[in-house]
Each structure stands twice: as C-alpha cells, then as structure tokens.
Design a protein around this motif. Sequence first.
Motif, PDB file in Angstrom:
ATOM      1  N   LEU A 159       7.030 -68.724  13.572  1.00  0.00           N
ATOM      2  CA  LEU A 159       6.681 -69.331  12.288  1.00  0.00           C
ATOM      3  C   LEU A 159       5.553 -68.563  11.618  1.00  0.00           C
ATOM      4  O   LEU A 159       4.536 -68.275  12.239  1.00  0.00           O
ATOM      5  N   SER A 160       5.747 -68.234  10.350  1.00  0.00           N
ATOM      6  CA  SER A 160       4.687 -67.669   9.524  1.00  0.00           C
ATOM      7  C   SER A 160       4.651 -68.450   8.219  1.00  0.00           C
ATOM      8  O   SER A 160       5.419 -69.390   8.026  1.00  0.00           O
ATOM      9  N   GLU A 161       3.782 -68.052   7.296  1.00  0.00           N
ATOM     10  CA  GLU A 161       3.724 -68.735   6.006  1.00  0.00           C
ATOM     11  C   GLU A 161       4.769 -68.198   5.037  1.00  0.00           C
ATOM     12  O   GLU A 161       4.840 -68.621   3.889  1.00  0.00           O
ATOM     13  N   ILE A 162       5.598 -67.269   5.500  1.00  0.00           N
ATOM     14  CA  ILE A 162       6.644 -66.687   4.660  1.00  0.00           C
ATOM     15  C   ILE A 162       8.031 -67.099   5.126  1.00  0.00           C
ATOM     16  O   ILE A 162       8.877 -67.496   4.322  1.00  0.00           O
ATOM     17  N   ARG A 163       8.257 -67.023   6.432  1.00  0.00           N
ATOM     18  CA  ARG A 163       9.597 -67.320   6.929  1.00  0.00           C
ATOM     19  C   ARG A 163       9.559 -68.020   8.277  1.00  0.00           C
ATOM     20  O   ARG A 163       8.564 -68.002   8.997  1.00  0.00           O
ATOM     21  N   LEU A 164      10.712 -68.607   8.582  1.00  0.00           N
ATOM     22  CA  LEU A 164      10.936 -69.316   9.835  1.00  0.00           C
ATOM     23  C   LEU A 164      12.083 -68.627  10.562  1.00  0.00           C
ATOM     24  O   LEU A 164      13.140 -68.380   9.969  1.00  0.00           O
ATOM     25  N   VAL A 165      11.873 -68.295  11.818  1.00  0.00           N
ATOM     26  CA  VAL A 165      12.925 -67.701  12.657  1.00  0.00           C
ATOM     27  C   VAL A 165      13.105 -68.611  13.862  1.00  0.00           C
ATOM     28  O   VAL A 165      12.131 -68.949  14.537  1.00  0.00           O
ATOM     29  N   PHE A 166      14.340 -69.032  14.121  1.00  0.00           N
ATOM     30  CA  PHE A 166      14.565 -69.881  15.293  1.00  0.00           C
ATOM     31  C   PHE A 166      15.848 -69.484  16.000  1.00  0.00           C
ATOM     32  O   PHE A 166      16.814 -69.033  15.375  1.00  0.00           O
ATOM     33  N   ALA A 167      15.830 -69.646  17.319  1.00  0.00           N
ATOM     34  CA  ALA A 167      16.964 -69.243  18.155  1.00  0.00           C
ATOM     35  C   ALA A 167      17.441 -70.434  18.969  1.00  0.00           C
ATOM     36  O   ALA A 167      16.734 -71.421  19.151  1.00  0.00           O
ATOM     37  N   SER A 168      18.684 -70.342  19.469  1.00  0.00           N
ATOM     38  CA  SER A 168      19.285 -71.427  20.248  1.00  0.00           C
ATOM     39  C   SER A 168      19.793 -70.901  21.582  1.00  0.00           C
ATOM     40  O   SER A 168      19.881 -69.689  21.814  1.00  0.00           O
ATOM     41  N   HIS A 169      20.146 -71.818  22.467  1.00  0.00           N
ATOM     42  CA  HIS A 169      20.577 -71.445  23.817  1.00  0.00           C
ATOM     43  C   HIS A 169      21.786 -70.516  23.810  1.00  0.00           C
ATOM     44  O   HIS A 169      21.936 -69.677  24.703  1.00  0.00           O
ATOM     45  N   ASP A 170      22.680 -70.662  22.825  1.00  0.00           N
ATOM     46  CA  ASP A 170      23.865 -69.801  22.783  1.00  0.00           C
ATOM     47  C   ASP A 170      23.559 -68.400  22.291  1.00  0.00           C
ATOM     48  O   ASP A 170      24.451 -67.552  22.231  1.00  0.00           O
ATOM     49  N   GLY A 171      22.310 -68.128  21.919  1.00  0.00           N
ATOM     50  CA  GLY A 171      21.916 -66.784  21.506  1.00  0.00           C
ATOM     51  C   GLY A 171      21.883 -66.558  20.016  1.00  0.00           C
ATOM     52  O   GLY A 171      21.458 -65.479  19.567  1.00  0.00           O
ATOM     53  N   ASP A 172      22.314 -67.518  19.216  1.00  0.00           N
ATOM     54  CA  ASP A 172      22.228 -67.377  17.760  1.00  0.00           C
ATOM     55  C   ASP A 172      20.773 -67.335  17.316  1.00  0.00           C
ATOM     56  O   ASP A 172      19.924 -68.061  17.851  1.00  0.00           O
ATOM     57  N   ILE A 173      20.479 -66.502  16.322  1.00  0.00           N
ATOM     58  CA  ILE A 173      19.153 -66.434  15.722  1.00  0.00           C
ATOM     59  C   ILE A 173      19.292 -66.661  14.229  1.00  0.00           C
ATOM     60  O   ILE A 173      20.087 -65.990  13.563  1.00  0.00           O
ATOM     61  N   HIS A 174      18.559 -67.635  13.705  1.00  0.00           N
ATOM     62  CA  HIS A 174      18.605 -67.971  12.288  1.00  0.00           C
ATOM     63  C   HIS A 174      17.275 -67.644  11.618  1.00  0.00           C
ATOM     64  O   HIS A 174      16.212 -67.737  12.241  1.00  0.00           O
ATOM     65  N   VAL A 175      17.356 -67.263  10.349  1.00  0.00           N
ATOM     66  CA  VAL A 175      16.178 -66.931   9.552  1.00  0.00           C
ATOM     67  C   VAL A 175      16.244 -67.710   8.248  1.00  0.00           C
ATOM     68  O   VAL A 175      17.307 -67.815   7.633  1.00  0.00           O
ATOM     69  N   ALA A 176      15.099 -68.261   7.819  1.00  0.00           N
ATOM     70  CA  ALA A 176      15.049 -69.017   6.568  1.00  0.00           C
ATOM     71  C   ALA A 176      13.690 -68.819   5.914  1.00  0.00           C
ATOM     72  O   ALA A 176      12.678 -68.711   6.607  1.00  0.00           O
ATOM     73  N   PRO A 177      13.640 -68.763   4.586  1.00  0.00           N
ATOM     74  CA  PRO A 177      12.332 -68.741   3.906  1.00  0.00           C
ATOM     75  C   PRO A 177      11.636 -70.067   4.107  1.00  0.00           C
ATOM     76  O   PRO A 177      12.281 -71.118   4.168  1.00  0.00           O
TER      77      PRO A 177
END
Length: 463
Positions: A210-228
């Motif tokens: 987590l930063s003040e610009i974007r959010l990056v999160f991952a899941s057990h299946d290995g997917d990685i998502h990015v969002a402003p």
Amino acid sequence: MSNSSSSEEEEEGDNIIAGNDSNRGEYEPPSPSRRMRSSAGDVRVWPEPFIEALAFQVAVDASDSIGRFAVAPALFNLFLVCSTWREVSRSELLWKNLTRHVWNRHHLLQPHHTWREEYVFRHRTHRNFRTRRHSYSTLHFNDNVEDDDDEENVLSCRRLALSDRHLAAGFSDGSVRLFHLQSRIHLYTFLPNHRDLLGRFSCAVSGIILSEIRLVFASHDGDIHVAPIDNSVAARRARYGDALNDGVLVDFSGSNRWWVGLYAGVPGRAFHVWDAESEELVFVGGTLTDSESVMGWNLLTELTNFVGRVRVTNHGLAIACTSHRVMVFDLGNLGFIVAEEAPRRGVLVGSVDSNGESMVLVDRRGMGRVRVPGTLEEACRFVVRGAAAGRMVVGCMNMGFVVMCIEGRWSVWEAENGGYLYDLRERIGAASVMSVMSVDECHVAAWSSGDWSRIHLWDFGER
C-alpha cells in the motif's frame, strides 16, 4: 545524572526543538562556566554552515550511541551556547537531514508541515508509543455480509497494511477494503477479477502493498491485482497466477521497486520476484518452502496459520522464513543468499516482521530476537510469556517498538534494547492478523477472529 534531571532536560529539549520556549522569556546566554570555548576565537563568529554541520553530527552521535530521544537534549545543550548558534535551530535543511537520519522519514506527512514540525511530530509520537499514550477506535466493515450468524458467510481478515493516510484490509473472499485513518471511514472496496477456483479460499488475500498512489494485492492462487488508491478505475489483474505449476502464494510483500511472492506446493519455486515498475517477472527459484508443500496446498481449502512470511527491507534485501528456516537474499543480485539459519528451537512464523532496517522473530520457547537482516546478527532479545505453551503469537514492529499478541494480551517492547514497556489496556481476543505501519509509525491495527466485523486501531500520533 538523576532520572528527574534527565527527564527535565528531555522535556526542555522537546520545547526547544518545537519552538515552545516562550516561558523562558528573552533568551539569556549561559554562564561562562557553561559556555563552550574555542582556540579559534569567539564561537559566535563561526560560519553558519559549520555550526549546522556540527549540530547535525552531535544529533547523529546522540541518536546512534544512546537513542533517538537523546537528540533533543543534545541539541538543547548545543543551542544554549549563544544566540547565534540558536539561530541554526531554524534551519529547515538541518531538520530535514535530521528527520531523514533519526526517523527514516523522507517526505512530509502534511504539505503545510515544515521539516522541524515533522521532526517534532515524529519525536512526540515516538514518546507516545513509549509511554502508552494513544487513542483507540474500531473500523467496521460489515457490508455485503447478510447473515452474521452464518459462519459460511463470515469474512476472515487475512492481511492488513498501513500507509500515512490509509489502512487496507484484505479478506478471505479476495476483497480489499480501504479506510481513511483520520476519519475512520470505509472509503472503497476493491474486488478481484474472479475466475475458476481451485478451492474455497484460492482467492483469499495473501499480501498487500500500500502506498498513497496505488494498492497492490495478491491471492493464494497467485493472481496479483493493481488499483489506484482513489478507486478511479477498477482493480486490474496485473499477473495471472498458475498454482498448478508454482504452488500456492502463501505471502506477498514488496516496495516501490520490487514485488516478492513466497510460494509453497511445488519444489524449487519458493520465490517469485517482479519488477514493480514494469510488473515483469524477473526471478523464480528457491527451496525454502519445499517441506511445507502440504501446508501450502491446504490454504486453498482451509484458513490455517501462517506457512511462511516474506518482507522487503529498505536496502534491497528480502527476508523470508518458515517454521524451520530463516533466509535473507539480495534483490539486486537475485539468487544470491546473504544469510541463512535453521534455528534450533524453530520459529513462530506469525511473529516475524521487519521495519525495513531490522527484523524480529520469536522461537517456540518464547525468546524474541531483533536482528540485523544482512548478517542475522542479534541486536537484542526479549521474552514473550506464554509462547512456550504452544499458543499462537502474532507480532510486528516499527522503527522503535515491537508489538506481540498472545491470546489477547498485547505487549510492547523497545526494538533498540529489548526492554519491556507495557501491555495495551484493550483486550480484544486472540488476534488472527496484525500489522504495525512501516511508514508513519503512528498506528497499530489488528483483527480478531472472535470479533470479525471490525478492525481495531490504536493511534499514537502527536496530541
């Protein structure tokens, strides 16, 4: 020096760095017995850059040899030399350099802050942490849960992350909820792009950056998502996971330079490293979790305790551990192991954390150690009572303190010397996940499986 005189000097130092010295009246030079002498002549005519450099070095020596709290009285004594020297206390460059060195802070919390105000805020917040001065509140997230009594629908919080202004909580259904720290308001809920599931919890969140610009999160299946961070567009899937070939992503961490995933389930593929800017995979390898393969696969169908943890330091190192091994490798020289250890008593994985400069871990006998990541050299140690009885221990650390929870008891130690400070008054039950922020050093956030509908927040910010 007595404790009373030491505390008085520290308080006077607080006033000097904060500029709160109106009670002293017009400044009076110290008596000749206290005035510094120099063979070069009157100290009042020394060049300002020289005095500023001297003040910085005095503060650095005090911080490195005694501790961060020693900076204020050291500067207080220095600024007493004469009114000319005291003028240096108004130098923004001095306070900027001091804030960076002493508090590891490289940008202002508020745009209208001066660097001296930033330093004072960090100093007083650190003192609040030391003296148990805080506010306590809860953040609620019971949206989209229709039946509180139905255990099948109850969300389990799996990860927490803090930045200067926000808290992000990742849940067992793959969603991430974002809260505003100052107002305690739930701002947005970020949802992953669903696909065929390998198990009930294959989309459970396994890590958040987590930063003040974007959010990056991952899941057990290995997917990685990015969002402003402002949720202006929906979360996009930056990387598709391949659990059958890589195993289960049991933990995920990183910085603005690297993303690091720790996998368990397939031999020889424990670590995945991505370039955070290009989002390209740059390394796959490692055997750290080979013996934890079964535990890794079980995460897809049941929410068990931590299998392993991975953290990224400020110096480009990755710290990873399981209950049997601790490993540090160089992200700038991928594949090179800097340090490795198999603790004789094993490791309580939930207790392992890093503040970017040092790391903490607790073994099965309850002995906690703060270590230097590059060498695993021990800096100090402390004892977590009750850990030897096999109870779950969840822990975290910031630049100055270590917080450990065992069966609802929240204890705080100093990270520099291992000294026990206090227990937090609030008892919320056994914590399933906990995180201390790594940026602004102001909050402790926690979630309890016995109180699933809210997140608990302790705020130590200046007040």
